[in-house]
Design a protein around this motif. Sequence first.
Motif, PDB file in Angstrom:
ATOM      1  N   LEU A  68      -4.128   0.145  -1.935  1.00 10.35           N
ATOM      2  CA  LEU A  68      -5.019   1.026  -2.688  1.00 10.35           C
ATOM      3  C   LEU A  68      -5.461   2.211  -1.827  1.00 10.35           C
ATOM      4  N   GLU A  69      -5.810   1.950  -0.596  1.00 13.67           N
ATOM      5  CA  GLU A  69      -6.263   3.032   0.284  1.00 13.67           C
ATOM      6  C   GLU A  69      -5.133   4.016   0.577  1.00 13.67           C
ATOM      7  N   TRP A  70      -3.925   3.506   0.771  1.00 12.30           N
ATOM      8  CA  TRP A  70      -2.793   4.396   1.038  1.00 12.30           C
ATOM      9  C   TRP A  70      -2.510   5.272  -0.181  1.00 12.30           C
ATOM     10  N   ALA A  71      -2.544   4.677  -1.385  1.00 11.94           N
ATOM     11  CA  ALA A  71      -2.298   5.438  -2.602  1.00 11.94           C
ATOM     12  C   ALA A  71      -3.386   6.492  -2.809  1.00 11.94           C
ATOM     13  N   TYR A  72      -4.625   6.137  -2.505  1.00 12.23           N
ATOM     14  CA  TYR A  72      -5.726   7.097  -2.640  1.00 12.23           C
ATOM     15  C   TYR A  72      -5.495   8.304  -1.731  1.00 12.23           C
ATOM     16  N   LEU A  73      -5.103   8.038  -0.486  1.00 13.04           N
ATOM     17  CA  LEU A  73      -4.857   9.122   0.463  1.00 13.04           C
ATOM     18  C   LEU A  73      -3.693   9.998   0.002  1.00 13.04           C
ATOM     19  N   ARG A  74      -2.606   9.364  -0.443  1.00 14.12           N
ATOM     20  CA  ARG A  74      -1.441  10.137  -0.894  1.00 14.12           C
ATOM     21  C   ARG A  74      -1.780  10.946  -2.131  1.00 14.12           C
ATOM     22  N   SER A  75      -2.612  10.411  -3.002  1.00 11.77           N
ATOM     23  CA  SER A  75      -3.026  11.150  -4.194  1.00 11.77           C
ATOM     24  C   SER A  75      -3.864  12.364  -3.795  1.00 11.77           C
ATOM     25  N   TYR A  76      -4.762  12.164  -2.851  1.00  8.21           N
ATOM     26  CA  TYR A  76      -5.615  13.269  -2.389  1.00  8.21           C
ATOM     27  C   TYR A  76      -4.787  14.382  -1.746  1.00  8.21           C
ATOM     28  N   GLN A  77      -3.738  14.003  -1.033  1.00  8.54           N
ATOM     29  CA  GLN A  77      -2.916  14.983  -0.318  1.00  8.54           C
ATOM     30  C   GLN A  77      -1.818  15.593  -1.187  1.00  8.54           C
ATOM     31  N   ALA A  78      -1.620  15.057  -2.374  1.00 12.16           N
ATOM     32  CA  ALA A  78      -0.504  15.490  -3.216  1.00 12.16           C
ATOM     33  C   ALA A  78      -0.667  16.935  -3.672  1.00 12.16           C
ATOM     34  N   GLU A 132       4.010   1.672   5.715  1.00 11.11           N
ATOM     35  CA  GLU A 132       4.401   0.259   5.723  1.00 11.11           C
ATOM     36  C   GLU A 132       3.264  -0.674   6.138  1.00 11.11           C
ATOM     37  N   PHE A 133       2.074  -0.137   6.381  1.00 10.48           N
ATOM     38  CA  PHE A 133       0.974  -0.963   6.878  1.00 10.48           C
ATOM     39  C   PHE A 133       0.570  -2.065   5.894  1.00 10.48           C
ATOM     40  N   PRO A 134       0.501  -1.797   4.575  1.00 10.15           N
ATOM     41  CA  PRO A 134       0.189  -2.900   3.649  1.00 10.15           C
ATOM     42  C   PRO A 134       1.209  -4.041   3.729  1.00 10.15           C
ATOM     43  N   ASP A 135       2.500  -3.706   3.808  1.00  9.16           N
ATOM     44  CA  ASP A 135       3.527  -4.747   3.938  1.00  9.16           C
ATOM     45  C   ASP A 135       3.368  -5.503   5.257  1.00  9.16           C
ATOM     46  N   PHE A 136       3.006  -4.782   6.306  1.00  9.61           N
ATOM     47  CA  PHE A 136       2.767  -5.412   7.603  1.00  9.61           C
ATOM     48  C   PHE A 136       1.644  -6.444   7.505  1.00  9.61           C
ATOM     49  N   LEU A 137       0.548  -6.078   6.817  1.00  9.29           N
ATOM     50  CA  LEU A 137      -0.576  -7.007   6.676  1.00  9.29           C
ATOM     51  C   LEU A 137      -0.184  -8.248   5.887  1.00  9.29           C
ATOM     52  N   PHE A 175      -7.367   3.725   6.679  1.00  8.00           N
ATOM     53  CA  PHE A 175      -7.719   2.461   6.025  1.00  8.00           C
ATOM     54  C   PHE A 175      -9.158   2.041   6.373  1.00  8.00           C
ATOM     55  N   PRO A 176     -10.151   2.857   6.022  1.00 12.57           N
ATOM     56  CA  PRO A 176     -11.538   2.570   6.427  1.00 12.57           C
ATOM     57  C   PRO A 176     -12.107   1.294   5.811  1.00 12.57           C
ATOM     58  N   VAL A 177     -11.698   0.949   4.589  1.00  7.90           N
ATOM     59  CA  VAL A 177     -12.230  -0.261   3.965  1.00  7.90           C
ATOM     60  C   VAL A 177     -11.628  -1.504   4.613  1.00  7.90           C
ATOM     61  N   VAL A 178     -10.351  -1.457   4.930  1.00  9.43           N
ATOM     62  CA  VAL A 178      -9.727  -2.570   5.654  1.00  9.43           C
ATOM     63  C   VAL A 178     -10.424  -2.755   7.001  1.00  9.43           C
ATOM     64  N   VAL A 179     -10.762  -1.647   7.658  1.00 16.14           N
ATOM     65  CA  VAL A 179     -11.490  -1.714   8.932  1.00 16.14           C
ATOM     66  C   VAL A 179     -12.805  -2.472   8.750  1.00 16.14           C
ATOM     67  N   GLN A 180     -13.532  -2.140   7.680  1.00 15.18           N
ATOM     68  CA  GLN A 180     -14.818  -2.799   7.422  1.00 15.18           C
ATOM     69  C   GLN A 180     -14.639  -4.287   7.135  1.00 15.18           C
ATOM     70  N   LEU A 181     -13.561  -4.632   6.456  1.00 15.54           N
ATOM     71  CA  LEU A 181     -13.359  -6.018   6.046  1.00 15.54           C
ATOM     72  C   LEU A 181     -12.977  -6.936   7.206  1.00 15.54           C
ATOM     73  N   VAL A 182     -12.316  -6.392   8.221  1.00 15.02           N
ATOM     74  CA  VAL A 182     -11.852  -7.250   9.321  1.00 15.02           C
ATOM     75  C   VAL A 182     -12.531  -6.959  10.652  1.00 15.02           C
ATOM     76  N   ASP A 183     -13.381  -5.929  10.721  1.00 21.82           N
ATOM     77  CA  ASP A 183     -14.035  -5.501  11.959  1.00 21.82           C
ATOM     78  C   ASP A 183     -13.100  -4.565  12.734  1.00 21.82           C
ATOM     79  N   GLU A 184     -13.662  -3.490  13.251  1.00 20.88           N
ATOM     80  CA  GLU A 184     -12.831  -2.457  13.874  1.00 20.88           C
ATOM     81  C   GLU A 184     -12.074  -2.974  15.094  1.00 20.88           C
TER      82      GLU A 184
END
Length: 242
Positions: free
Chosen positions: A100-110, A77-82, A41-50
């Motif tokens: 969105l980030e989780w779906a992107y990763l799953r799409s890349y790995q599919a 489950e991380f999006p639901d957690f947030l 979740f690199p974009v979430v990291v950027q949005l909230v600070d590492e």
Amino acid sequence: MITGCRWYRRLILTPFSPEARLSVYRNNVFQALINALVLTFPVVVQLVDERFFRYAAREYVLRHPSMSGNLEEYGREFPDFLRDFRPVAHLPYLEDVARLEWAYLRSYQAKNVPPINIENLQLLPEQFYEKLCFGIHPGAFIIRSDFPVLQLWQQVLDRPDDVDIDLNTGNESILIHRQGIDVKLKIISVAEALFLDSIMKGQTLLEAYDIALKKCDNRGFDLIAAIADAIRDHIFVSYTVD
């Protein structure tokens, strides 16, 4: 002689209790899971600070221990957690960015699956069309959000130190899909998102069409165009007649 060599030798030869060894192992696993979330979740990291993200990730790991040895599968489950994590309640878009980030990763790995054979589909008698059920590429996902999360995601990736976006500009429906080894993202209409989402849930072509049509407010829904777009985007990979 290297300074500290005897001290180091004593350290590595000191017998640790089973409890101490288990504690070290648990801590290593714990940190590995947090690091996996940072990478996922690199974009979430950027949005909230590492630093804050690692605090949130620690809370997530405590509540959702890994059930698999594959770190690539960790974080579903991380999006639901947030969504339910009170310290970020003032950032309601964060859940959808993570989704969105989780779906992107799953799409890349599919797994790469060839698209549907359009010539075979065209041979199907028309009376069977309404009962068609389509198999979906494992790398295809629909994300619907009340916020412009794709715009936000792209801005953070392109210029993380200069993000300027009006979060009140409206909702977005995003199609994430694989073409070859590339992951594609694009904005689609609400009706098209409902249509594809219904197909993904196993509903027939007629059922999905009816759902999309109700969202068009009598403006009509171009079913042929929607099917053509899905085939071109490699969304449909097979079909059956219900």
